[in-house]
Enzyme design. Structure first.
Site, PDB file in Angstrom:
ATOM      1  N   GLN A 141      73.393   6.627  -3.776  1.00  0.00           N
ATOM      2  CA  GLN A 141      72.008   6.510  -3.297  1.00  0.00           C
ATOM      3  C   GLN A 141      71.302   7.870  -3.439  1.00  0.00           C
ATOM      4  O   GLN A 141      71.586   8.575  -4.378  1.00  0.00           O
ATOM      5  CB  GLN A 141      71.953   5.976  -1.846  1.00  0.00           C
ATOM      6  CG  GLN A 141      72.453   4.543  -1.722  1.00  0.00           C
ATOM      7  CD  GLN A 141      73.952   4.424  -1.875  1.00  0.00           C
ATOM      8  OE1 GLN A 141      74.706   5.060  -1.151  1.00  0.00           O
ATOM      9  NE2 GLN A 141      74.409   3.596  -2.794  1.00  0.00           N
ATOM     10  N   LYS A 179      72.914  10.135 -11.614  1.00  0.00           N
ATOM     11  CA  LYS A 179      73.963  10.945 -10.968  1.00  0.00           C
ATOM     12  C   LYS A 179      75.305  10.776 -11.686  1.00  0.00           C
ATOM     13  O   LYS A 179      76.045  11.736 -11.873  1.00  0.00           O
ATOM     14  CB  LYS A 179      74.105  10.545  -9.488  1.00  0.00           C
ATOM     15  CG  LYS A 179      72.847  10.792  -8.674  1.00  0.00           C
ATOM     16  CD  LYS A 179      72.998  10.305  -7.254  1.00  0.00           C
ATOM     17  CE  LYS A 179      73.060   8.794  -7.135  1.00  0.00           C
ATOM     18  NZ  LYS A 179      71.811   8.095  -7.462  1.00  0.00           N
ATOM     19  N   GLY A 205      75.283   2.019  -8.321  1.00  0.00           N
ATOM     20  CA  GLY A 205      75.529   1.586  -9.691  1.00  0.00           C
ATOM     21  C   GLY A 205      75.271   2.777 -10.591  1.00  0.00           C
ATOM     22  O   GLY A 205      74.152   3.263 -10.671  1.00  0.00           O
ATOM     23  N   HIS A 206      76.335   3.301 -11.177  1.00  0.00           N
ATOM     24  CA  HIS A 206      76.200   4.487 -12.021  1.00  0.00           C
ATOM     25  C   HIS A 206      76.570   4.121 -13.450  1.00  0.00           C
ATOM     26  O   HIS A 206      77.677   3.660 -13.701  1.00  0.00           O
ATOM     27  CB  HIS A 206      77.141   5.599 -11.554  1.00  0.00           C
ATOM     28  CG  HIS A 206      76.988   5.952 -10.100  1.00  0.00           C
ATOM     29  ND1 HIS A 206      75.779   6.292  -9.544  1.00  0.00           N
ATOM     30  CD2 HIS A 206      77.885   6.027  -9.098  1.00  0.00           C
ATOM     31  CE1 HIS A 206      75.951   6.560  -8.262  1.00  0.00           C
ATOM     32  NE2 HIS A 206      77.219   6.398  -7.966  1.00  0.00           N
ATOM     33  N   ASP A 263      69.349   6.109  -8.615  1.00  0.00           N
ATOM     34  CA  ASP A 263      69.319   5.839 -10.061  1.00  0.00           C
ATOM     35  C   ASP A 263      68.726   6.982 -10.876  1.00  0.00           C
ATOM     36  O   ASP A 263      68.114   6.769 -11.921  1.00  0.00           O
ATOM     37  CB  ASP A 263      68.550   4.532 -10.347  1.00  0.00           C
ATOM     38  CG  ASP A 263      69.126   3.372  -9.558  1.00  0.00           C
ATOM     39  OD1 ASP A 263      70.359   3.311  -9.424  1.00  0.00           O
ATOM     40  OD2 ASP A 263      68.339   2.535  -9.071  1.00  0.00           O
TER      41      ASP A 263
HETATM   42  P1  GDP Z   1      72.762   6.764 -10.860  1.00  0.00           P
HETATM   43  O1  GDP Z   1      72.847   5.614  -9.925  1.00  0.00           O
HETATM   44  O2  GDP Z   1      72.030   7.938 -10.281  1.00  0.00           O
HETATM   45  O3  GDP Z   1      74.103   7.162 -11.409  1.00  0.00           O
HETATM   46  O4  GDP Z   1      71.871   6.287 -12.103  1.00  0.00           O
HETATM   47  P2  GDP Z   1      71.941   4.872 -12.890  1.00  0.00           P
HETATM   48  O5  GDP Z   1      73.122   4.905 -13.769  1.00  0.00           O
HETATM   49  O6  GDP Z   1      71.785   3.745 -11.949  1.00  0.00           O
HETATM   50  O7  GDP Z   1      70.591   4.943 -13.715  1.00  0.00           O
HETATM   51  C1  GDP Z   1      70.328   5.959 -14.629  1.00  0.00           C
HETATM   52  C2  GDP Z   1      70.160   5.337 -16.032  1.00  0.00           C
HETATM   53  O8  GDP Z   1      69.549   6.283 -16.875  1.00  0.00           O
HETATM   54  C3  GDP Z   1      71.468   4.985 -16.715  1.00  0.00           C
HETATM   55  O9  GDP Z   1      71.275   3.814 -17.463  1.00  0.00           O
HETATM   56  C4  GDP Z   1      71.742   6.167 -17.631  1.00  0.00           C
HETATM   57  O10 GDP Z   1      72.497   5.829 -18.802  1.00  0.00           O
HETATM   58  C5  GDP Z   1      70.360   6.552 -18.017  1.00  0.00           C
HETATM   59  N1  GDP Z   1      70.144   7.976 -18.288  1.00  0.00           N
HETATM   60  C6  GDP Z   1      70.651   9.060 -17.624  1.00  0.00           C
HETATM   61  N2  GDP Z   1      70.139  10.200 -18.125  1.00  0.00           N
HETATM   62  C7  GDP Z   1      69.268   9.844 -19.109  1.00  0.00           C
HETATM   63  C8  GDP Z   1      68.382  10.570 -19.975  1.00  0.00           C
HETATM   64  O11 GDP Z   1      68.283  11.789 -19.930  1.00  0.00           O
HETATM   65  N3  GDP Z   1      67.638   9.823 -20.844  1.00  0.00           N
HETATM   66  C9  GDP Z   1      67.689   8.472 -20.908  1.00  0.00           C
HETATM   67  N4  GDP Z   1      66.913   7.825 -21.766  1.00  0.00           N
HETATM   68  N5  GDP Z   1      68.511   7.765 -20.094  1.00  0.00           N
HETATM   69  C10 GDP Z   1      69.278   8.433 -19.218  1.00  0.00           C
HETATM   70  P1  IMO Z   2      72.686   4.520  -6.723  1.00  0.00           P
HETATM   71  O1  IMO Z   2      73.909   5.225  -6.181  1.00  0.00           O
HETATM   72  C1  IMO Z   2      68.869   2.571  -5.857  1.00  0.00           C
HETATM   73  C2  IMO Z   2      68.549   0.534  -1.983  1.00  0.00           C
HETATM   74  C3  IMO Z   2      68.423  -0.972  -1.989  1.00  0.00           C
HETATM   75  C4  IMO Z   2      67.614  -1.183  -0.721  1.00  0.00           C
HETATM   76  C5  IMO Z   2      68.160  -0.116   0.226  1.00  0.00           C
HETATM   77  C6  IMO Z   2      69.216  -0.632   1.203  1.00  0.00           C
HETATM   78  O2  IMO Z   2      72.942   3.684  -7.928  1.00  0.00           O
HETATM   79  O3  IMO Z   2      71.548   5.466  -6.883  1.00  0.00           O
HETATM   80  P2  IMO Z   2      71.750  -1.356   0.933  1.00  0.00           P
HETATM   81  O4  IMO Z   2      72.372  -2.459   0.116  1.00  0.00           O
HETATM   82  O5  IMO Z   2      72.265  -0.002   0.613  1.00  0.00           O
HETATM   83  O6  IMO Z   2      71.783  -1.652   2.417  1.00  0.00           O
HETATM   84  O7  IMO Z   2      70.186  -1.397   0.515  1.00  0.00           O
HETATM   85  O8  IMO Z   2      68.725   0.880  -0.607  1.00  0.00           O
HETATM   86  N1  IMO Z   2      69.718   1.068  -2.708  1.00  0.00           N
HETATM   87  C7  IMO Z   2      69.647   1.674  -3.890  1.00  0.00           C
HETATM   88  N2  IMO Z   2      68.600   1.892  -4.733  1.00  0.00           N
HETATM   89  N3  IMO Z   2      70.083   3.058  -6.183  1.00  0.00           N
HETATM   90  C8  IMO Z   2      71.141   2.877  -5.356  1.00  0.00           C
HETATM   91  O9  IMO Z   2      72.348   3.451  -5.571  1.00  0.00           O
HETATM   92  C9  IMO Z   2      70.957   2.123  -4.171  1.00  0.00           C
HETATM   93  N4  IMO Z   2      71.770   1.747  -3.152  1.00  0.00           N
HETATM   94  C10 IMO Z   2      71.000   1.114  -2.271  1.00  0.00           C
HETATM   95  O10 IMO Z   2      67.746  -1.416  -3.139  1.00  0.00           O
HETATM   96  O11 IMO Z   2      66.258  -0.885  -0.953  1.00  0.00           O
HETATM   97 MG    MG Z   3      72.286   3.597  -9.856  1.00  0.00          MG
END
Ligand code: GDP
Ligand code: IMO
Ligand code: MG
Length: 429
Positions: free
Chosen positions: A223, A16, A40-41, A13
């Site tokens: 991840q 990416k 979850g992106h 999270d």
């Molecule tokens: P990922 O799994 O690595 O793709 O990241 P996620 O989407 O799960 O979580 C990142 C969250 O941060 C998302 O809700 C993005 O919209 C938000 N985000 C990304 N870059 C920034 C930033 O520079 N500032 C803020 N405030 N939010 C950001």
């Molecule tokens: P993105 O791509 C954050 C965590 C789960 C759990 C562990 C194992 O959005 O960064 P799993 O279901 O993969 O067997 O769970 O990994 N986990 C993540 N945490 N971001 C993710 O993906 C994750 N994908 C799995 O919370 O601790």
């Molecule tokens: Mg994510």
């Protein structure tokens, strides 16, 4: 520029999806090489917000070819739900390529993920419950079902029968659950066959030919480093190779074609699920980061555990991934803090450790050693150059860069596409 890998440096999270979107139409292919719908992106484009789980974030950029390669585990129900939802919003998904060697997640993987977690009780990992671990376990045990098996009725039935022979014993006798019918699973998988057909191809050939033709291929990791099956905080990890090396095994593109490794890291740290987290906060600072950063899971909605920036983790990520550039995200979230602690090393049983301990017990005991940097109060969300940032904020970025093992090439100052400071071009040397 040929092949580029983009991965998470922390526990996921980091942003990416957003960082991939940043590279946008400058890349020709975006490849998801590991994981499944545990990812979850979130990508924000103008008024529109997209939450992607199984599809590579590149799908949102017209002209980019999105690829799901062999290292991924695919829940077909989720795949087509996601495709339908995007199509309904006007996103063209027809270019999607899927490897015939990718494995599928079936009903029995989802059930097993949930019951094994329950069985673990206090020792549970806090998985996303999407069947990821059991599907990869079948792959390694050589009893998995691959996308190509869906195109051979006889083989598909044989494989599902073989898997269920053993799993039903486990489900009924150990976990006290109902047995799963072979027909049910086979019919469900076959119901996706015709929709799947036009997308399936030899992605190894497609990607290598594209590179031969001078195209740019971006590998987007799911991840992150600390969740990697080999290099993360085992057993509190996911079941795939989320580090840069996974891009090669997960796609069939050789390591020497990868010219750049971009690691995405937040200006602080978060984690979802169980496992060690040295800089975790349990006080109002943790609540501040969670609420200001909207740190609630994109996939499961769970509140994310929050803590300060951890430089030993960044240095470790820099080494195991061969990071050439960091993208620092969510710097704006730190605005308003009087001072900002940064973890520069750990103390383990009274001894200073500058690097990550390789023993899990030591990592559990690791206490952060902090340096305290002065905060800033000015809104930074409209900054587009380093010089636009308040002096204390610039100093924070410089300090982090000096102790993290690679240069910082882009900085997120808000979730929107244009809310970014570009320091070095991510695609050019
Ligand atoms: P990922 O799994 O690595 O793709 O990241 P996620 O989407 O799960 O979580 C990142 C969250 O941060 C998302 O809700 C993005 O919209 C938000 N985000 C990304 N870059 C920034 C930033 O520079 N500032 C803020 N405030 N939010 C950001
Ligand atoms: P993105 O791509 C954050 C965590 C789960 C759990 C562990 C194992 O959005 O960064 P799993 O279901 O993969 O067997 O769970 O990994 N986990 C993540 N945490 N971001 C993710 O993906 C994750 N994908 C799995 O919370 O601790
Ligand atoms: Mg994510």
């Amino acid at each position: 520029m040929s092949a580029i890998v983009l991965i998470g440096a922390q526990w996921g999270d980091e942003g990416k999806g957003r960082a991939t979107d940043l590279l946008g139409s400058r890349v020709d292919y975006v490849v998801k090489f590991n994981g499944g719908n545990n990812a979850g992106h979130t990508v924000v484009i103008g008024e529109e917000k997209y939450a992607l789980h199984l599809l590579p974030s590149g799908i949102l950029t017209p002209g980019v070819t999105p690829v799901i390669s062999n290292g991924v585990v695919i829940d077909l129900e989720v795949l087509f739900e996601e495709i339908d939802a995007l199509e309904a919003r006007g996103v063209d998904t027809s270019r999607l390529r899927i490897s015939s060697n990718a494995h599928v997640i079936t009903a029995y993987h989802r059930v097993l993920d949930k019951v094994t977690e329950r069985f673990l009780g206090k020792r549970q990992i806090g998985t996303t419950g999407r069947g990821i671990g059991p599907a990869y376990a079948d792959k390694i045990n050589r009893v998995g079902v691959r996308i190509q098996d869906l195109f051979d009725d006889k083989i598909l039935r044989q494989k599902v029968e073989g898997a269920l022979d053993q799993k039903n014993q486990l489900l009924v006798k150990v976990y006290n659950r109902r047995a799963i019918e072979v027909d049910e699973v086979v019919e469900n998988l076959l119901s996706f066959r015709e929709r799947l057909r036009p997308h399936v191809c030899d992605t190894v050939h497609e990607l290598n030919s594209a590179l031969d033709a001078g195209k740019t291929v971006l590998f987007e990791g799911g991840q992150a480093t600390m969740l990697d099956i080999d290099h993360g905080t085992y057993p509190f990890v996911t079941s795939s190779s989320a580090t840069a090396g996974g891009a090669s095994t997960g796609s069939g593109v050789a390591p020497n074609r990868i010219k750049r490794v971009i690691a995405v890291t937040k200006a602080y740290t978060t984690r979802v699920g169980a496992g060690p987290f040295p800089t975790e906060l349990f006080d109002e600072d943790g609540d501040f980061l969670r609420n200001t950063g909207h740190e609630f899971g994109t996939t499961t909605g769970r509140p994310r555990r929050c803590g300060w920036y951890d430089a030993p983790i960044s240095r470790y990520a820099a080494v195991v991934n061969g990071v050439t550039d960091f993208v620092l995200t969510k710097l704006d979230v730190l605005t308003g803090l009087e001072q900002i602690p940064v973890c520069v090393a750990y103390e383990v049983d009274g001894v200073r450790r500058d690097e990550l301990p390789d023993s899990q017990s030591d990592f559990h005991h690791a206490k952060p050693i902090y340096e305290y940097l002065p905060g800033w109060t000015e809104d930074i969300t409209s900054a587009r150059k380093l010089e636009d940032l308040p002096a204390n904020c610039q100093a924070y970025v410089k300090f982090i860069e000096s102790i993290s093992g690679a240069r910082i090439s882009a900085i997120g100052v808000g979730p929107e596409r244009e809310q970014v400071i570009s320091v070095h071009d991510l695609l050019e040397d």
